[in-house]
Design an enzyme around this catalytic site. Structure first.
Site, PDB file in Angstrom:
ATOM      1  N   THR A  29       0.831  -1.222   0.000  1.00  0.00           N
ATOM      2  CA  THR A  29       0.000   0.000   0.000  1.00  0.00           C
ATOM      3  C   THR A  29       0.860   1.264   0.000  1.00  0.00           C
ATOM      4  OG1 THR A  29      -1.758  -1.176   1.140  1.00  0.00           O
ATOM      5  CG2 THR A  29      -1.877   1.215   1.187  1.00  0.00           C
ATOM      6  N   LYS A 136      -4.789  -2.717  15.701  1.00  0.00           N
ATOM      7  CA  LYS A 136      -5.882  -2.508  14.750  1.00  0.00           C
ATOM      8  C   LYS A 136      -6.029  -3.716  13.847  1.00  0.00           C
ATOM      9  CE  LYS A 136      -5.883  -0.823  10.505  1.00  0.00           C
ATOM     10  NZ  LYS A 136      -5.684   0.066   9.343  1.00  0.00           N
ATOM     11  N   GLU A 178     -12.116  -2.602  13.381  1.00  0.00           N
ATOM     12  CA  GLU A 178     -12.405  -1.846  12.159  1.00  0.00           C
ATOM     13  C   GLU A 178     -13.170  -2.684  11.129  1.00  0.00           C
ATOM     14  OE1 GLU A 178      -8.979  -0.387   9.981  1.00  0.00           O
ATOM     15  OE2 GLU A 178     -10.221   0.748   8.597  1.00  0.00           O
ATOM     16  N   LYS A 220     -13.648   1.505  14.838  1.00  0.00           N
ATOM     17  CA  LYS A 220     -13.222   2.300  13.675  1.00  0.00           C
ATOM     18  C   LYS A 220     -14.122   1.958  12.495  1.00  0.00           C
ATOM     19  CE  LYS A 220      -9.221   3.313  10.770  1.00  0.00           C
ATOM     20  NZ  LYS A 220      -7.794   3.616  10.785  1.00  0.00           N
ATOM     21  N   SER A 290      -9.558   8.376  12.751  1.00  0.00           N
ATOM     22  CA  SER A 290      -8.355   7.553  12.626  1.00  0.00           C
ATOM     23  C   SER A 290      -8.057   7.518  11.139  1.00  0.00           C
ATOM     24  CB  SER A 290      -8.601   6.146  13.177  1.00  0.00           C
ATOM     25  OG  SER A 290      -7.477   5.326  12.913  1.00  0.00           O
ATOM     26  N   GLY A 292      -6.113   7.764   7.547  1.00  0.00           N
ATOM     27  CA  GLY A 292      -4.877   7.492   6.840  1.00  0.00           C
ATOM     28  C   GLY A 292      -4.730   8.527   5.733  1.00  0.00           C
TER      29      GLY A 292
HETATM   30  P1  13P Z   1      -8.056   5.657   5.414  1.00  0.00           P
HETATM   31  O1  13P Z   1      -8.387   6.787   6.361  1.00  0.00           O
HETATM   32  O2  13P Z   1      -7.147   6.048   4.289  1.00  0.00           O
HETATM   33  O3  13P Z   1      -9.280   4.891   4.995  1.00  0.00           O
HETATM   34  O4  13P Z   1      -7.161   4.632   6.244  1.00  0.00           O
HETATM   35  C1  13P Z   1      -7.540   4.295   7.513  1.00  0.00           C
HETATM   36  C2  13P Z   1      -7.119   2.920   7.794  1.00  0.00           C
HETATM   37  O5  13P Z   1      -6.394   2.676   8.720  1.00  0.00           O
HETATM   38  C3  13P Z   1      -7.610   1.852   6.942  1.00  0.00           C
HETATM   39  O6  13P Z   1      -7.381   0.629   7.566  1.00  0.00           O
END
Ligand code: 13P
Length: 340
Positions: A29, A136, A178, A220, A290, A292
């Site tokens: 990723t 997570k 999540e 999440k 949270s 990314g």
């Molecule tokens: P995004 O905010 O880019 O969706 O990533 C958060 C994340 O940790 C996905 O597992």
């Protein structure tokens, strides 16, 4: 299992104004993210980039926890301080992504399942020694026009999330649970709400069956939002209302915090949605982030792999953290995006 440790760590991560920086991209990723700015994904470039993020002065006022990837948890700053130690010394809780990625669920065409339960107890013991205090696990729920997700696909993912959460709590590690309903596809916001509701209902039933302490975990989830290819995109207020309605129905008040993923929303949209939800408060849980991509995409653009851009990159990250900190109180305004 020490309930007091779990409760206090979970609370610290979502303290006033604070949320989570998800910097736990797996190597495939982060390679995609680096490709977009034409930076080679070498171990040193990945280390340097993460160092730039977590050494940004001021983010400790808005970031309660940072999620790291396995490789990153083992890395250190240029002067030799392990990243986990650096974060802890700044009052930021270090965390670790522990799922091993998403695969097709066998014999269930279209459904997905995250792998990584085998050997997880031993991996968690090592991560704890390396300084991780929370973890997570991401489960992925895809929506399509062929009745996906299936009821069984939802149940299987809920079960795996609960197995993971119980293993974490056994070792006093706060699980971030999540279940991500993807925003890919052409589905309506209404369909997203129906699917998210079923997912959350199943997840909390499994967590309960596995004796997971709700007070010592964080959720999440995705926001309730139209698929990116849907012609009708919900307005900010509509997304906020649908999301809060769904969460109020299915997330126990004992859960200390909800930390949304951004899931492909623009940085501004993610902040705006968070702000609108907090403006509707108070809610039984902290409503936080949270993110990314919604924290990092503008930073990558500013950095572009160049040391000369270090100050600009850190300034960009601090600004996104500040704006999301304001959104935690419902005090953000889009006009702030262009203000210096
Ligand atoms: P995004 O905010 O880019 O969706 O990533 C958060 C994340 O940790 C996905 O597992």
């Amino acid at each position: 299992m020490n309930n007091d440790i779990l409760k206090s760590v979970a609370k610290a991560i979502v303290a006033k104004q604070k949320g989570v920086l998800a910097a736990d991209e797996s190597n495939p990723t982060i390679k995609k993210r680096f490709d977009s700015i034409k930076v080679e994904s070498t171990e040193e470039n990945r280390r340097r980039y993460r160092e730039i993020l977590i050494t940004t002065e001021g983010i400790q006022n808005y970031i309660g926890g940072v999620i790291l990837f396995d490789e990153t948890l083992r890395q250190s700053t240029q002067d030799g301080t392990p990243f986990a130690q650096l974060l802890s010394s700044r009052g930021i809780v270090p965390g670790i992504k522990v799922d091993k990625g998403v695969k097709a669920l066998a014999l269930c065409p279209g459904d997905k399942i995250s792998e990584g339960l085998d050997g997880l107890r031993d991996r968690l013991i090592e991560y704890k020694q390396l300084g991780a205090k929370f973890a997570k696990w991401r489960a992925v729920i895809e929506i399509n026009e062929h009745n996906i997700p299936s009821a069984f696909g939802i149940r299987a993912n809920a079960h795996v999330l609960a197995r993971y959460a119980a293993l974490c709590q056994e070792l006093d590690i706060v699980p971030i649970v999540e279940p991500e309903v993807l925003m890919d596809g052409a589905h309506s916001i209404e369909r997203c709400e129906v699917v998210t509701s079923k997912v959350l209902e199943a997840v909390f039933a499994e967590l309960d069956a596995h004796h997971v302490l709700f007070e010592g975990m964080l959720l999440k989830p995705n926001m309730v939002i139209s698929g990116v290819k849907c012609a009708q995109q919900g307005r900010v207020q509509q997304v906020a209302e649908a999301t809060i309605r769904c969460l109020t129905r299915y997330v126990p008040a004992a859960v200390p915090g909800i930390v949304f993923l951004s899931g492909g929303q623009s940085a501004e949209d993610a902040t705006d949605h968070l702000n609108a939800m907090n403006a509707m408060g108070p809610h039984p849980w902290q409503v936080s982030f949270s993110y990314g991509r919604a924290l990092q995409a503008p930073v990558l653009e500013a950095w572009k792999g160049q040391e000369d851009n270090l100050v600009a990159a850190q300034k960009t990250l601090l600004k996104r953290c500040q704006l999301n900190g304001l959104a935690r109180d419902g005090k953000y305004d889009r006009a702030m995006e262009t203000a210096e």
